[in-house]
Design an enzyme around this catalytic site. Sequence first.
Site, PDB file in Angstrom:
ATOM      1  N   CYS A   1      -3.778  23.721  42.241  1.00 24.65           N
ATOM      2  CA  CYS A   1      -4.380  22.413  41.956  1.00 24.65           C
ATOM      3  C   CYS A   1      -3.465  21.290  42.449  1.00 24.65           C
ATOM      4  O   CYS A   1      -3.358  21.067  43.644  1.00 24.65           O
ATOM      5  CB  CYS A   1      -4.727  22.288  40.476  1.00 24.65           C
ATOM      6  SG  CYS A   1      -5.875  20.926  40.154  1.00 24.65           S
TER       7      CYS A   1
ATOM      8  N   HIS B   1      -7.772  27.049  39.415  1.00 20.19           N
ATOM      9  CA  HIS B   1      -6.749  27.565  38.497  1.00 20.19           C
ATOM     10  C   HIS B   1      -6.923  29.064  38.263  1.00 20.19           C
ATOM     11  O   HIS B   1      -7.628  29.468  37.338  1.00 20.19           O
ATOM     12  CB  HIS B   1      -6.821  26.819  37.160  1.00 20.19           C
ATOM     13  CG  HIS B   1      -6.352  25.409  37.249  1.00 20.19           C
ATOM     14  ND1 HIS B   1      -5.035  25.062  37.038  1.00 20.19           N
ATOM     15  CD2 HIS B   1      -7.014  24.268  37.556  1.00 20.19           C
ATOM     16  CE1 HIS B   1      -4.911  23.758  37.201  1.00 20.19           C
ATOM     17  NE2 HIS B   1      -6.086  23.258  37.519  1.00 20.19           N
TER      18      HIS B   1
ATOM     19  N   GLU C   1      -4.882  31.061  36.947  1.00 23.06           N
ATOM     20  CA  GLU C   1      -4.194  31.482  35.730  1.00 23.06           C
ATOM     21  C   GLU C   1      -5.077  31.433  34.484  1.00 23.06           C
ATOM     22  O   GLU C   1      -4.716  31.962  33.435  1.00 23.06           O
ATOM     23  CB  GLU C   1      -2.921  30.639  35.510  1.00 23.06           C
ATOM     24  CG  GLU C   1      -3.158  29.229  35.017  1.00 23.06           C
ATOM     25  CD  GLU C   1      -3.552  28.202  36.071  1.00 23.06           C
ATOM     26  OE1 GLU C   1      -3.589  27.012  35.706  1.00 23.06           O
ATOM     27  OE2 GLU C   1      -3.828  28.570  37.229  1.00 23.06           O
TER      28      GLU C   1
END
Length: 181
Positions: free
Chosen positions: A73, A164, A166
């Site tokens: 990001c 993202h 994660e």
Amino acid sequence: DYLNLRKKEKKIEDFCVVKTHNQFNKCIKNNNVTALILTGSPTFINQDSFKDFSINLYAINHFKNKIPILGICYGSQIINILNGGTINHMDKSISGYYDVNIIENINLLNLKKNQKLSCAFNFYDQLKTIPKNYKITASFTYNNKKYICGFANEKEKIYGLLFHPETNKKTHKILDNFLML
């Protein structure tokens, strides 16, 4: 948190969170750094000024062509700008899960061309152009407009993802792939 989870699973030995030049120098002195991740941020970037980019530039220049570097990001936006790409600040953020289309398979993604993957987004600054010698690896569509959301320079081992990975166990595989580069 992905890194703490992988540390518990013994898939990574350790990691450093670095916000200053002194922390960076201490981290590289005391650790065998094998990968660099520039993470997201609650702030946004514009072409004229963005906060705390000097530590990122310092880290990128130190590790370029040595170890894999991944921007997530905000981190991808910084990599993009620092290497000659451009961004466009939007009036409204794009936030939520959207289907990412794989344009070109690379080792980081390890997915088939045209394969779709649901990913989390939250950004104000779109990747408008990417640097020379980089290739677009992924895109997504929002309100009938296509956006760049992945780019890479595999020769320099530099990768950027606007989404993202994660945040979702299905996309953790991308981070696992990164740690294996």
